[in-house]
Design an enzyme around this catalytic site. Structure first.
Site, PDB file in Angstrom:
ATOM      1  CE  LYS A  40      -0.050  -6.994  23.881  1.00 40.75           C
ATOM      2  NZ  LYS A  40       0.108  -5.832  24.737  1.00 40.75           N
ATOM      3  CG  ASN A  41      -2.228  -3.493  22.905  1.00 36.65           C
ATOM      4  OD1 ASN A  41      -1.975  -4.316  23.709  1.00 36.65           O
ATOM      5  ND2 ASN A  41      -1.220  -3.146  22.028  1.00 36.65           N
ATOM      6  NE  ARG A 113       3.562  -0.197  30.955  1.00 37.46           N
ATOM      7  CZ  ARG A 113       4.207   0.159  32.256  1.00 37.46           C
ATOM      8  NH1 ARG A 113       5.060  -0.510  32.507  1.00 37.46           N
ATOM      9  NH2 ARG A 113       4.101   1.543  32.339  1.00 37.46           N
ATOM     10  CB  CYS A 137       7.401  -5.345  26.422  1.00 37.99           C
ATOM     11  SG  CYS A 137       6.646  -6.868  25.846  1.00 37.99           S
ATOM     12  CG  ASP A 327       3.091  -2.470  19.379  1.00 36.75           C
ATOM     13  OD1 ASP A 327       3.333  -2.908  20.288  1.00 36.75           O
ATOM     14  OD2 ASP A 327       2.346  -1.447  19.278  1.00 36.75           O
ATOM     15  CB  VAL A 349       6.500   4.946  20.175  1.00 37.07           C
ATOM     16  CG1 VAL A 349       5.413   4.702  21.411  1.00 37.07           C
ATOM     17  CG2 VAL A 349       5.669   5.527  18.760  1.00 37.07           C
TER      18      VAL A 349
HETATM   19  N1  EPU Z   1       4.823   7.794  28.463  1.00 38.98           N
HETATM   20  C1  EPU Z   1       5.298   8.511  29.408  1.00 38.98           C
HETATM   21  N2  EPU Z   1       4.556   8.529  30.616  1.00 38.98           N
HETATM   22  C2  EPU Z   1       3.436   7.884  31.058  1.00 38.98           C
HETATM   23  C3  EPU Z   1       3.005   7.186  29.938  1.00 38.98           C
HETATM   24  C4  EPU Z   1       3.667   6.987  28.637  1.00 38.98           C
HETATM   25  O1  EPU Z   1       6.520   9.039  29.346  1.00 38.98           O
HETATM   26  O2  EPU Z   1       2.786   8.148  32.059  1.00 38.98           O
HETATM   27  C5  EPU Z   1       5.571   7.544  27.458  1.00 38.98           C
HETATM   28  C6  EPU Z   1       6.263   6.045  27.375  1.00 38.98           C
HETATM   29  O3  EPU Z   1       7.200   5.600  27.878  1.00 38.98           O
HETATM   30  C7  EPU Z   1       6.300   5.877  25.788  1.00 38.98           C
HETATM   31  C8  EPU Z   1       5.333   6.819  25.077  1.00 38.98           C
HETATM   32  O4  EPU Z   1       4.819   7.568  26.132  1.00 38.98           O
HETATM   33  O5  EPU Z   1       7.500   6.428  25.416  1.00 38.98           O
HETATM   34  C9  EPU Z   1       4.137   6.125  24.545  1.00 38.98           C
HETATM   35  O6  EPU Z   1       3.517   5.074  25.485  1.00 38.98           O
HETATM   36  P1  EPU Z   1       1.917   4.788  25.530  1.00 38.98           P
HETATM   37  O7  EPU Z   1       1.303   5.266  27.044  1.00 38.98           O
HETATM   38  O8  EPU Z   1       1.337   5.375  24.422  1.00 38.98           O
HETATM   39  O9  EPU Z   1       2.194   3.323  25.638  1.00 38.98           O
HETATM   40  P2  EPU Z   1       1.192   2.263  26.563  1.00 38.98           P
HETATM   41  O10 EPU Z   1      -0.316   2.465  26.844  1.00 38.98           O
HETATM   42  O11 EPU Z   1       2.121   1.729  27.606  1.00 38.98           O
HETATM   43  C10 EPU Z   1       0.356   0.810  24.497  1.00 38.98           C
HETATM   44  C11 EPU Z   1       0.324  -0.579  24.088  1.00 38.98           C
HETATM   45  C12 EPU Z   1       1.657  -0.909  23.507  1.00 38.98           C
HETATM   46  C13 EPU Z   1       1.915  -0.024  22.453  1.00 38.98           C
HETATM   47  C14 EPU Z   1       1.678   1.215  22.598  1.00 38.98           C
HETATM   48  C15 EPU Z   1       2.020   2.595  21.556  1.00 38.98           C
HETATM   49  C16 EPU Z   1      -1.199  -1.920  25.524  1.00 38.98           C
HETATM   50  C17 EPU Z   1      -1.314  -2.662  26.620  1.00 38.98           C
HETATM   51  N3  EPU Z   1       0.191  -1.434  25.346  1.00 38.98           N
HETATM   52  O12 EPU Z   1       1.343   1.081  25.492  1.00 38.98           O
HETATM   53  O13 EPU Z   1       1.838  -2.257  22.994  1.00 38.98           O
HETATM   54  O14 EPU Z   1       3.062  -0.243  21.812  1.00 38.98           O
HETATM   55  O15 EPU Z   1       0.586   1.473  23.464  1.00 38.98           O
HETATM   56  O16 EPU Z   1       0.799   2.231  20.532  1.00 38.98           O
HETATM   57  O17 EPU Z   1      -2.133  -1.186  25.127  1.00 38.98           O
HETATM   58  C18 EPU Z   1       2.595  -4.500  22.917  1.00 38.98           C
HETATM   59  O18 EPU Z   1       1.352  -4.925  22.317  1.00 38.98           O
HETATM   60  O19 EPU Z   1       3.495  -5.150  22.492  1.00 38.98           O
HETATM   61  C19 EPU Z   1       2.864  -3.140  23.433  1.00 38.98           C
HETATM   62  C20 EPU Z   1       3.939  -2.884  23.994  1.00 38.98           C
END
Ligand code: EPU
Length: 455
Positions: A40-41, A113, A137, A327, A349
């Site tokens: 998915k990611n 997202r 989520c 995850d 995280v």
């Molecule tokens: N963060 C910030 N500011 C930002 C972006 C992120 O403070 O502008 C913080 C977030 O709040 C969090 C941390 O940085 O505390 C990490 O967030 P990250 O940006 O790495 O996560 P994401 O890209 O939003 C993706 C996956 C998530 C997975 C995380 C960590 C996708 C669509 N989502 O999220 O997957 O948990 O990376 O590996 O790729 C899931 O699949 O259920 C899921 C939530």
């Protein structure tokens, strides 16, 4: 109807699940084979990357999940012609990219997202981007400040409007020097998708290096991009003038693979996960072994099973790659309720990713969540301010309950808990699980689970 149930119903409808509750007779080990396809990611981001090309792209192993449907709808709103068959072959033709009607994208953006990653590609293709409020989520604040700061560094102008965020690039997008405050997966992808067509060179420091990001880099390289991954989380990108479509098989979903592995452990079962690859799961496999699970790596996948006897308590800390993924903790915690002794899971995280444990406690688990986290002598990295810890005392028999899925991964852990528990459980808000787990009811049936769908 609350917001979660609404999100879930929408996802259920997209997938044609036909119901949003699963009635489960628990207490039976899961046995059999499941296949995992594209992650998915990765898949959702690879679909956005197709917007950057002049010619069509082909992505293989695309799973039938609600998040893919949402991105397909978003791309369609921007004029990308997306076709998908049951075998998971998706063709994305960006020949007629055009402005979308706000109502069309607004209706979709609240469910995922991924729309945030449209910013760079839309600025390149259309000179502007309008991003409505995002979904995904509900596991914490999930700010987008890293994304916006990075886009500004490329020359984008960010304006907040009542509709959402409007971006323009009056002087075009140029290479940038960016250091992320945290190795964010999404912000790293934002920088990649924006820098490849920006004028000049981009240096990104403190980048995320998850395998899904490496697969996205491989896709962008096939398209004509020049990206160097250097030691110490540094990525250099030399912008190019044009990109062409790609042909790519998406990497497997390691989050789904780990989820089925934890299901085998919790239910004392035996599951072969076809398509799982050891290289991208070594951290998970170490923990699985320490808890007392057995696995066998083959060319075609990985077999995970409960070898009998007691499971053992462990201490785990979630982290960015190559650490233990955030995850992976939710399904594992269900297995830890069946382990002998006190386990501790530190979530570093996200600030609010233990909400799903309420249902496990309702089912008889002994779990205490400590906001702010605990310090223990074996800590590997210093505490981050976001941290929470869950302390799990086991083993505790689980009993059936009526539970409501709070989010994707928490939802899968609820399924496992219901399958582990004695008696009849009702798990509602199923659509949220369908956001990221393909054909999960068919897979449960093939593993011998005893359940029925209920509206
Ligand atoms: N963060 C910030 N500011 C930002 C972006 C992120 O403070 O502008 C913080 C977030 O709040 C969090 C941390 O940085 O505390 C990490 O967030 P990250 O940006 O790495 O996560 P994401 O890209 O939003 C993706 C996956 C998530 C997975 C995380 C960590 C996708 C669509 N989502 O999220 O997957 O948990 O990376 O590996 O790729 C899931 O699949 O259920 C899921 C939530």
């Amino acid at each position: 109807m609350n917001a979660l149930t609404q999100d879930s119903r929408k996802a259920s409808e997209r997938l044609g699940l036909g119901a949003d509750t699963l009635v489960i007779e628990g207490g039976k080990p899961l046995h059999g084979t499941v296949e995992v396809r594209g992650a998915k990611n990765l898949v959702t981001k690879a679909m956005v990357a197709a917007l950057l090309a002049d010619t069509p792209s082909t992505l293989l192993d695309v799973p039938a999940i609600a998040d893919v449907r949402v991105v397909t709808g978003m791309l369609g709103a921007y004029g990308v012609n997306v076709t998908n068959d049951d075998a998971g072959v998706t063709v994305l033709d960006p020949a007629n990219v055009e402005r979308a009607h706000f109502a069309q994208i607004d209706a979709l953006a609240g469910e995922s997202r991924i729309p945030i990653l449209f910013c760079g590609p839309l600025l390149h293709r259309l000179g502007e981007a309008l991003i409505p409020d995002l979904g995904g989520c509900r596991i914490g604040n999930r700010p987008i400040n890293f994304h916006m700061d990075a886009l500004r560094a490329f020359g984008a102008v960010v304006d907040k409007s009542y509709e959402g965020i409007r971006l323009t690039a009056p002087g075009g997008l140029h290479g940038a020097d960016i250091e992320l405050p945290y190795p964010s997966v999404g912000a790293t992808e934002q920088v990649l998708l924006t820098s490849v067509l920006a004028h000049g060179t981009t240096e990104l420091r403190n980048a995320a290096i998850e395998p899904e990001i490496m697969d996205l880099i491989a896709i962008l390289q096939k398209m004509g991009a020049i990206i160097n991954v250097e030691p110490n989380r540094v990525i250099f990108v030399e912008g190019v003038d044009r990109l062409v479509g790609y042909h790519h098989r998406a990497m497997f979903d390691r989050n789904e693979a780990a989820s089925w592995a934890s299901a085998a452990l919790a239910t004392r079962g035996d599951i072969f996960v076809a398509g799982a690859r050891q290289q991208d799961m070594t951290t998970y496999l170490n923990v699985f072994r320490k808890v007392g699970g057995a696995f066998d790596v083959t060319e075609d996948g990985i077999r995970f099973w409960h070898p009998g006897g007691d499971l053992r308590a462990v201490e785990v800390e979630t982290d960015v790659h190559p650490g233990f993924m955030t995850d992976w903790q939710q399904p594992l915690i269900v297995a830890l309720t069946q382990a002998q002794g006190t386990s501790v899971v530190h979530e570093t995280v996200y600030e609010n990713r233990f909400g799903f444990t309420d249902a496990l406690i309702q089912m008889g688990a002994d779990i205490r969540v400590v906001p702010g986290g605990t310090e223990t002598p074996t800590r590997r990295v210093p505490r981050r301010p976001l941290e929470q810890s869950a302390i799990i005392n086991g083993p505790t028999p689980l009993h059936a309950a009526d539970i409501y899925v709070p989010d994707l991964r928490g939802g899968f852990s609820h399924l496992i808990a219901a399958l582990t528990a004695s008696g009849t459980s009702r798990v509602s808000n199923l659509g949220l699980i369908g956001r990221g787990y393909e054909h999960f009811t068919d897979k449960l049936a093939s593993l011998g689970a005893d359940f029925r769908l209920e509206d």
